[in-house]
Design a protein around this motif. Structure first.
Motif, PDB file in Angstrom:
ATOM      1  N   ALA A  72      37.811  57.395 -83.163  1.00 52.74           N
ATOM      2  CA  ALA A  72      37.357  58.598 -83.525  1.00 52.74           C
ATOM      3  C   ALA A  72      35.973  58.692 -83.027  1.00 52.74           C
ATOM      4  CB  ALA A  72      37.802  58.978 -84.226  1.00 52.74           C
ATOM      5  N   GLN A  73      36.863  60.427 -81.408  1.00 53.84           N
ATOM      6  CA  GLN A  73      35.437  60.862 -80.683  1.00 53.84           C
ATOM      7  C   GLN A  73      35.636  62.778 -81.582  1.00 53.84           C
ATOM      8  OE1 GLN A  73      36.209  61.639 -77.590  1.00 53.84           O
ATOM      9  NE2 GLN A  73      34.750  62.125 -76.316  1.00 53.84           N
ATOM     10  N   SER A  74      34.181  62.988 -81.784  1.00 60.32           N
ATOM     11  CA  SER A  74      34.033  63.837 -82.797  1.00 60.32           C
ATOM     12  C   SER A  74      33.235  64.879 -81.144  1.00 60.32           C
ATOM     13  CB  SER A  74      33.519  64.256 -83.740  1.00 60.32           C
ATOM     14  OG  SER A  74      34.013  63.542 -84.798  1.00 60.32           O
ATOM     15  N   ILE A  75      33.194  65.954 -81.225  1.00 57.75           N
ATOM     16  CA  ILE A  75      33.083  67.092 -80.210  1.00 57.75           C
ATOM     17  C   ILE A  75      32.442  67.510 -80.748  1.00 57.75           C
ATOM     18  CG2 ILE A  75      33.307  68.690 -78.409  1.00 57.75           C
ATOM     19  CD1 ILE A  75      35.852  66.862 -77.503  1.00 57.75           C
ATOM     20  N   LEU A  76      31.254  68.043 -80.948  1.00 60.98           N
ATOM     21  CA  LEU A  76      30.594  68.737 -81.613  1.00 60.98           C
ATOM     22  C   LEU A  76      29.527  69.626 -80.660  1.00 60.98           C
ATOM     23  CD1 LEU A  76      28.860  66.941 -84.430  1.00 60.98           C
ATOM     24  CD2 LEU A  76      30.924  67.688 -84.649  1.00 60.98           C
ATOM     25  N   PRO A  77      28.353  70.936 -80.728  1.00 67.84           N
ATOM     26  CA  PRO A  77      28.167  71.472 -79.734  1.00 67.84           C
ATOM     27  C   PRO A  77      27.156  70.721 -78.859  1.00 67.84           C
ATOM     28  CG  PRO A  77      29.127  72.483 -82.163  1.00 67.84           C
ATOM     29  CD  PRO A  77      28.730  71.438 -82.801  1.00 67.84           C
ATOM     30  N   ASP A  78      26.156  70.041 -79.306  1.00 67.16           N
ATOM     31  CA  ASP A  78      25.040  69.805 -78.130  1.00 67.16           C
ATOM     32  C   ASP A  78      25.625  68.245 -78.588  1.00 67.16           C
ATOM     33  OD1 ASP A  78      24.911  69.434 -80.985  1.00 67.16           O
ATOM     34  OD2 ASP A  78      22.767  69.538 -81.613  1.00 67.16           O
ATOM     35  N   ASN A 104      48.496  64.577 -69.776  1.00 64.65           N
ATOM     36  CA  ASN A 104      47.885  65.715 -71.142  1.00 64.65           C
ATOM     37  C   ASN A 104      46.920  66.175 -70.658  1.00 64.65           C
ATOM     38  OD1 ASN A 104      50.069  64.363 -73.044  1.00 64.65           O
ATOM     39  ND2 ASN A 104      49.486  62.775 -72.211  1.00 64.65           N
ATOM     40  N   THR A 105      45.902  67.191 -71.350  1.00 67.58           N
ATOM     41  CA  THR A 105      44.319  67.787 -71.014  1.00 67.58           C
ATOM     42  C   THR A 105      43.728  68.109 -72.474  1.00 67.58           C
ATOM     43  OG1 THR A 105      44.800  69.815 -70.326  1.00 67.58           O
ATOM     44  CG2 THR A 105      45.516  68.037 -69.074  1.00 67.58           C
ATOM     45  N   SER A 106      42.687  67.914 -73.213  1.00 69.13           N
ATOM     46  CA  SER A 106      42.456  68.920 -74.124  1.00 69.13           C
ATOM     47  C   SER A 106      40.767  68.753 -74.064  1.00 69.13           C
ATOM     48  CB  SER A 106      42.092  67.616 -75.505  1.00 69.13           C
ATOM     49  OG  SER A 106      41.405  68.239 -76.630  1.00 69.13           O
ATOM     50  N   SER A 107      40.247  70.517 -73.890  1.00 58.91           N
ATOM     51  CA  SER A 107      38.973  70.890 -74.136  1.00 58.91           C
ATOM     52  C   SER A 107      38.968  71.557 -75.138  1.00 58.91           C
ATOM     53  CB  SER A 107      38.781  71.212 -72.652  1.00 58.91           C
ATOM     54  OG  SER A 107      39.770  72.492 -72.609  1.00 58.91           O
ATOM     55  N   SER A 108      37.335  71.804 -75.452  1.00 61.01           N
ATOM     56  CA  SER A 108      36.474  72.579 -76.763  1.00 61.01           C
ATOM     57  C   SER A 108      36.317  73.255 -76.581  1.00 61.01           C
ATOM     58  CB  SER A 108      36.551  71.518 -78.147  1.00 61.01           C
ATOM     59  OG  SER A 108      37.585  70.978 -78.173  1.00 61.01           O
ATOM     60  N   SER A 109      35.736  74.655 -76.705  1.00 58.85           N
ATOM     61  CA  SER A 109      34.642  75.455 -76.118  1.00 58.85           C
ATOM     62  C   SER A 109      33.443  74.715 -76.438  1.00 58.85           C
ATOM     63  CB  SER A 109      35.349  76.493 -76.240  1.00 58.85           C
ATOM     64  OG  SER A 109      35.168  77.184 -78.385  1.00 58.85           O
ATOM     65  N   ILE A 110      33.172  74.523 -77.509  1.00 62.70           N
ATOM     66  CA  ILE A 110      31.529  74.256 -78.460  1.00 62.70           C
ATOM     67  C   ILE A 110      31.200  73.283 -76.974  1.00 62.70           C
ATOM     68  CG2 ILE A 110      32.118  74.393 -80.372  1.00 62.70           C
ATOM     69  CD1 ILE A 110      32.495  71.709 -81.252  1.00 62.70           C
ATOM     70  N   ASN A 111      32.101  72.457 -76.983  1.00 61.41           N
ATOM     71  CA  ASN A 111      31.725  71.670 -75.047  1.00 61.41           C
ATOM     72  C   ASN A 111      32.517  71.641 -74.495  1.00 61.41           C
ATOM     73  OD1 ASN A 111      29.935  69.679 -74.377  1.00 61.41           O
ATOM     74  ND2 ASN A 111      28.815  68.208 -75.905  1.00 61.41           N
ATOM     75  N   ARG A 112      32.185  72.044 -73.425  1.00 58.35           N
ATOM     76  CA  ARG A 112      32.469  72.261 -72.236  1.00 58.35           C
ATOM     77  C   ARG A 112      32.810  70.973 -70.731  1.00 58.35           C
ATOM     78  NH1 ARG A 112      37.415  74.801 -72.992  1.00 58.35           N
ATOM     79  NH2 ARG A 112      36.987  77.197 -73.480  1.00 58.35           N
ATOM     80  N   LEU A 113      31.037  70.374 -71.629  1.00 60.25           N
ATOM     81  CA  LEU A 113      31.987  68.826 -70.512  1.00 60.25           C
ATOM     82  C   LEU A 113      32.183  67.747 -70.698  1.00 60.25           C
ATOM     83  CD1 LEU A 113      27.257  69.331 -70.541  1.00 60.25           C
ATOM     84  CD2 LEU A 113      28.579  70.016 -68.551  1.00 60.25           C
ATOM     85  N   VAL A 114      33.449  67.902 -72.100  1.00 59.45           N
ATOM     86  CA  VAL A 114      33.399  66.913 -73.261  1.00 59.45           C
ATOM     87  C   VAL A 114      35.162  67.163 -72.698  1.00 59.45           C
ATOM     88  CG1 VAL A 114      34.282  65.391 -74.675  1.00 59.45           C
ATOM     89  CG2 VAL A 114      31.749  66.323 -74.237  1.00 59.45           C
ATOM     90  N   GLU A 115      35.396  66.681 -71.727  1.00 57.99           N
ATOM     91  CA  GLU A 115      36.947  67.062 -71.326  1.00 57.99           C
ATOM     92  C   GLU A 115      37.872  65.647 -71.283  1.00 57.99           C
ATOM     93  OE1 GLU A 115      39.649  70.190 -69.070  1.00 57.99           O
ATOM     94  OE2 GLU A 115      37.955  69.183 -67.808  1.00 57.99           O
ATOM     95  N   THR A 116      39.414  65.746 -71.548  1.00 58.77           N
ATOM     96  CA  THR A 116      39.893  64.607 -72.431  1.00 58.77           C
ATOM     97  C   THR A 116      41.261  64.214 -70.924  1.00 58.77           C
ATOM     98  OG1 THR A 116      39.632  64.042 -74.817  1.00 58.77           O
ATOM     99  CG2 THR A 116      41.357  62.611 -73.414  1.00 58.77           C
ATOM    100  N   LYS A 117      41.125  63.726 -70.048  1.00 58.51           N
ATOM    101  CA  LYS A 117      42.860  64.320 -69.387  1.00 58.51           C
ATOM    102  C   LYS A 117      42.506  62.703 -68.671  1.00 58.51           C
ATOM    103  CE  LYS A 117      40.864  68.163 -66.662  1.00 58.51           C
ATOM    104  NZ  LYS A 117      40.047  68.556 -65.486  1.00 58.51           N
TER     105      LYS A 117
END
Length: 931
Positions: A365-371, A805-818
């Motif tokens: 699992a990969q958890s994307i946090l703000p920093d 498939n694409t996925s992105s979270s606003s808290i960390n735009r540097l991490v994007e899954t495609k």
């Protein structure tokens, strides 16, 4: 003057000749093929070739003769129909003459229809009847002995995945009927996997309305995608069934029997299954019902009730797909009959299921946090055993042509036992270990349910005036005892030891719900084609949820109540509702609109803490729908529906759930309901003669006061990596999908081809470590399928689905899954001399690697058999079967959920071989010799 008179006369005569030429006629004589006698009162229709619109219609006279007049020159489709005879189709050309004489046209009895008789039935392979898409089963050829599931794979607009899940025009199919009735209750696998394709006459796909909506004709917004299999008349006499006996090395075996005995309107069916290869015979709902956990839901009338649920052992179709190696036993008996000139109808069934599974898997699992990012790896092993006895019954009595009563009851009792162990570790973005855990859980419980419904309906002499009364009863009971033992170690960012935490508890969960609902509805015609429905109802729901955790005391016994992880909650809900719906039924246009308003009084009492929470909801449930019929084979519909969703008990009950001590769920008793706005639009068109058609669909919904969540993941201190989350209400969530499919038959090659597309969007809000987070998950896909059948030679099909498939979270735009995913299915069955056959099927699942999920999880699952057909008409076969020939099968799924992406791999069935005997037997009076 004389010249002018002669000229006028010539002009008039010329015009009359032209009119005669433009108004020709078609005539002929209808006879019986066998007896050579004239058939009177036969229906003769002329249809336009381009769109199958009716041009003219007549019936044959006493001597079988007919004549259609005033027919314009051109090409037409001639359709001749008569009960008990095969439909006759032919393309004719009408010249500019007074009469086109077709001579003698012979019809053939359906029971005597021979292969060499030329009857063009494939022209009507697909028809639109009202809101129903109807497929003529014989127009979609399959191999001898093929199941209904194999046939469904070839129908335009239907997709059947490798696990048997069926999707029709972008919507999941939830119910399968046989001749309009449930077959083994709500168990669709018994029909699709065990009934033979050659026993089916028509496949009808439609949105099944509620009993009340079907009775009144006024839409109440309740619809489920349904497939109805209508059987051939000659198959509803005598008996038929299937026997399969198979065994092989490594303790692999699969033995099952299906027996159907039909006589007149009486149907009796039974089955038995013993398998170590994953065949369970469980229905689509077993994933939610065959277990011990519970959910609290809210229906469209404002009612509050529990529905029991289980683990992930079953997919939505009922085939085993979960972690581990399965061993299953199941059996069932189905009976239905009609009495008293069809005024009374009885339908009931009993089923027994038992399933043992042993195995395990892993999760990354990969958890994307703000920093930062956190990564979690988990290994698990488990053993589960579950069994259930279930029964259902329906009794319908049409007292007279105006009054009817319908009673439906169903229920089950079951038990389950599970043992699991988990080992996990969490790492920071630098790859340093920040915590690890060893956890052991066990549970032993029972669950039961009983539901009943009474529906009274009465029509009046004035057309459209009706009254109906519905009374519902629901009961759900679950009781589970379990143990949790976990040891968690926490480390610093540099992997130095900080603290250790141990949990040793006994869990006791008991949930009960008793609910009652009653509603009365009245419909009245207001004007021509305009109707109104008035309704009012009341629901009472009394629920009790007890979730207790006991720590081990100094005496070694689990007798110390842990207040933090314990709660006893009572729910008492009274809901009253009323509403009005209008409906206009035009020849081409159908419009309905209206809604209900409901008032719900909730009383939530915390028995352990002595607190009481009272609140009231006022809910408005609007709905509308518009359908326009361009012609018999083309239509457009658009609709809107508004409804609420209440929190589940896990979300609302004020308790900390430490089933996984590193992921703590905290209940929120102040959580409010959400309101969903749902829009949909569909367009269907099919050209009968050209055998091509297409459909488009779209769905969009946005949510007010959406039930989302707030999570807090510790990034420092003595519990680094520990996650706590609570459900909260947020705005801004929306989702939608759009897609379509074009299908056609390439007549010169005799190949059926289909191509389609899909687009899915999901926009969700949450709170992560105190910061607002917006997650966008999108998927763009195309699909393609084709099949070709050559009788007694080969049967070939291919289908594919490619998604980006694409996925992105606003808290960390540097991490994007495609990433891309591909699914390809290839099947070939070849008939060889001396009645031998070879079957091969490949399911390829390709998953693109990402920076985080860099393991090769591509799977090429190759199954096949070599066999020889035996018995008359190839009804039996002996096969050497091979499963997963390449030994590549592995369980896998990738799940994107807000700021967390998980990749699961788990133990599943690997390569095995079996020798099997399969016999499709039947004996039907009136069938052709040898059948």
């Amino acid at each position: 003057m004389r010249k002018f008179f002669l000229l006028t006369l010539i002009v008039h005569l010329t015009c009359l000749n032209l009119l005669e030429a433009q108004n020709a006629s078609v005539k002929g004589v209808i006879t019986d093929t066998i007896n050579r006698q004239q058939l009177h009162n036969t229906s003769i229709s002329l249809l336009q070739v381009k769109d199958s619109v009716l041009v003219t219609f007549t019936r044959s006279g006493k001597n079988g003769d007919f004549e259609t007049e005033r027919v314009k020159p051109g090409s037409y489709l001639l359709m001749i129909t008569m009960p008990t005879y095969a439909d006759y189709y032919d393309k004719i050309d009408v010249a500019e003459s007074k009469s086109t004489n077709l001579g003698s046209i012979s019809l053939t009895l359906k029971s005597r229809l021979l292969a060499e008789v030329f009857v063009k039935q494939t022209i009507a392979a697909i028809r639109l009847k009202g809101d129903t898409v109807e497929f003529k089963a014989d127009s979609f050829k399959v191999r001898q002995g093929a199941s209904v599931e194999e046939m469904l794979r070839k129908l335009p607009g239907l997709q059947v995945d490798k696990d048997g899940n069926i999707t029709a025009q972008g919507t999941k199919v939830e119910k399968i009927l046989v001749d309009g009735e449930e077959f083994f209750g709500d168990d669709p696998t018994m029909a699709t996997k065990n009934l033979q394709a050659d026993a089916i006459d028509k496949v009808q796909v439609f949105d099944k309305k509620s009993d009340q909506a079907a009775f009144s004709g006024i839409d109440d917004g309740t619809k489920i995608k349904t497939i109805n299999l209508t059987m051939k008349d000659d198959k509803k006499k005598g008996y038929f069934g299937k026997v399969e006996l198979a065994g092989g090395p490594d303790n692999r075996w699969n033995n099952n029997l299906m027996l159907n005995s039909f006589r007149a309107k009486r149907k009796l069916s039974g089955y038995g299954i013993m398998s170590s290869t994953g065949k369970t015979g469980l229905n689509w709902d077993e994933r939610e019902k065959f277990g011990a956990s519970s959910n609290m839901q809210y229906d469209a009338d404002g009612g509050y009730f529990y529905s029991s649920g289980g683990g992930d052992e079953f997919d939505s179709y009922g085939s085993f797909y979960g972690e581990g190696l399965p061993t299953s036993w199941s059996a069932g008996l189905q009976y239905s009959n009609k009495f008293n000139t069809d005024k009374q109808n009885v339908n009931g069934s009993y089923r027994y299921n038992k399933l043992n599974t042993e195995g395990g898997g892993s999760t990354l699992a990969q958890s994307i946090l703000p920093d930062r990012q956190l990564f979690n790896r988990e290994q698990r092993e488990s053993f589960t055993t579950k069994q259930r006895h279930s029964a259902n019954g329906t009794y319908e009595w049409n007292i007279d042509s105006f009054t009817s009563i319908k009673i439906v009851a169903n229920g089950y009792v079951g038990d389950n036992r599970t043992f699991s162990s988990f080992t996990s570790e969490a790492l920071n973005g630098k790859g340093n270990l920040i915590n690890n855990s060893n956890r052991f859980t066990s549970s032993d419980g029972t669950n039961s349910s009983f539901n009943s419904n009474l529906l009274f309906r009465k029509r009046f002499k004035k057309a459209g005036r009706t009254i109906s009364l519905t009374i519902d009863q629901q009961q759900r009971l679950t009781n589970n005892n379990g143990k949790l033992f976990a040891v968690n170690s926490f480390l610093s960012e540099s992997s130095s030891f900080i603290a250790i935490d141990t949990t040793d508890q006994l869990k006791n969960n008991a949930i009960s719900n008793h609910g009652y609902f009653s509603r009365i509805s009245y419909t009245e015609p207001v004007l021509k084609n305009l109707f109104v429905e008035l309704g009012a109802g009341i629901r009472v729901s009394n629920s009790d949820a007890r979730r207790l955790s006991f720590d081990r005391g100094f005496n070694g016994k689990y007798d110390v109540l842990n207040d933090t992880f314990s709660n006893h909650y009572d729910f008492n809900v009274v809901t009253s509702s009323s509403g009005m719906t209008w409906r206009y039924n035009g020849k081409k246009l159908i419009i309905s609109g209206g809604g209900d308003i409901a008032f719900s009084d909730f009383k939530q009492k915390d028995e352990l803490n002595g607190t009481v929470l009272n609140y009231r909801f006022k809910n408005l449930f609007p709905r509308s729908n518009l359908t326009y019929k361009f012609n018999s084979n083309s239509r457009f519909s658009v609709g809107y529906n508004g409804n609420t969703r209440q929190p589940t008990i896990e979300q609302i009950q004020p308790i900390r759930d430490n089933t996984n001590p590193l992921n703590i769920a905290v209940g929120n008793p102040n959580l409010k309901q959400e309101f969903r706005h749902s829009f949909n639009a569909n367009f269907n068109r099919y050209r009968v003669l050209q055998q091509r058609g297409f459909y488009l669909f779209s769905n969009y919904g946005f949510v007010s006061n959406a039930i989302s969540y707030s999570e807090q993941t510790a990034t420092a201190g003595d519990s680094i990596g520990k996650r706590t989350f609570q459900f909260i209400n947020l705005n801004g969530n929306y989702n939608g999908n759009v897609g379509g499919d074009y299908n056609m038959k390439i007549k010169k090659l005799d190949i059926n081809v289909g191509v389609g597309f899909s687009l899915n969007i999901n926009h969700n809000n949450s709170i992560v470590n105190g910061r607002p987070n917006v997650t966008d998950n999108n998927a763009y896909g195309i699909n393609f399928n084709l099949y070709k059948y050559k009788e007694n030679k080969y049967d070939f099909h291919y289908s594919s689905n490619i998604r980006y498939n694409t996925s992105s979270s606003s808290i960390n735009r540097l991490v994007e899954t495609k990433y891309f995913t591909q699914m390809h299915n290839f099947g070939l069955n070849v008939t060889l001399p001396h009645r031998f056959e070879i079957n091969s099927e490949v399911n390829a699942e390709l998953r693109q690697k990402t920076s985080t999920f860099d393991q090769n999880n591509n799977v090429f699952l190759w199954n096949g058999f070599v066999g020889r057909k035996i018995f008359k008409n190839d009804k039996g076969s002996i096969r050497l079967q091979a499963y997963d020939i390449l030994d590549q099968n592995r369980g896998y799924n990738r799940i994107i959920n807000s700021n967390t992406i998980r990749e699961n791999t788990y133990q599943s069935l690997r390569r095995y071989f079996m020798l099997s005997f399969v016999w499709n037997f039947s004996k039907t009076p009136g069938a052709m010799p040898g059948q």
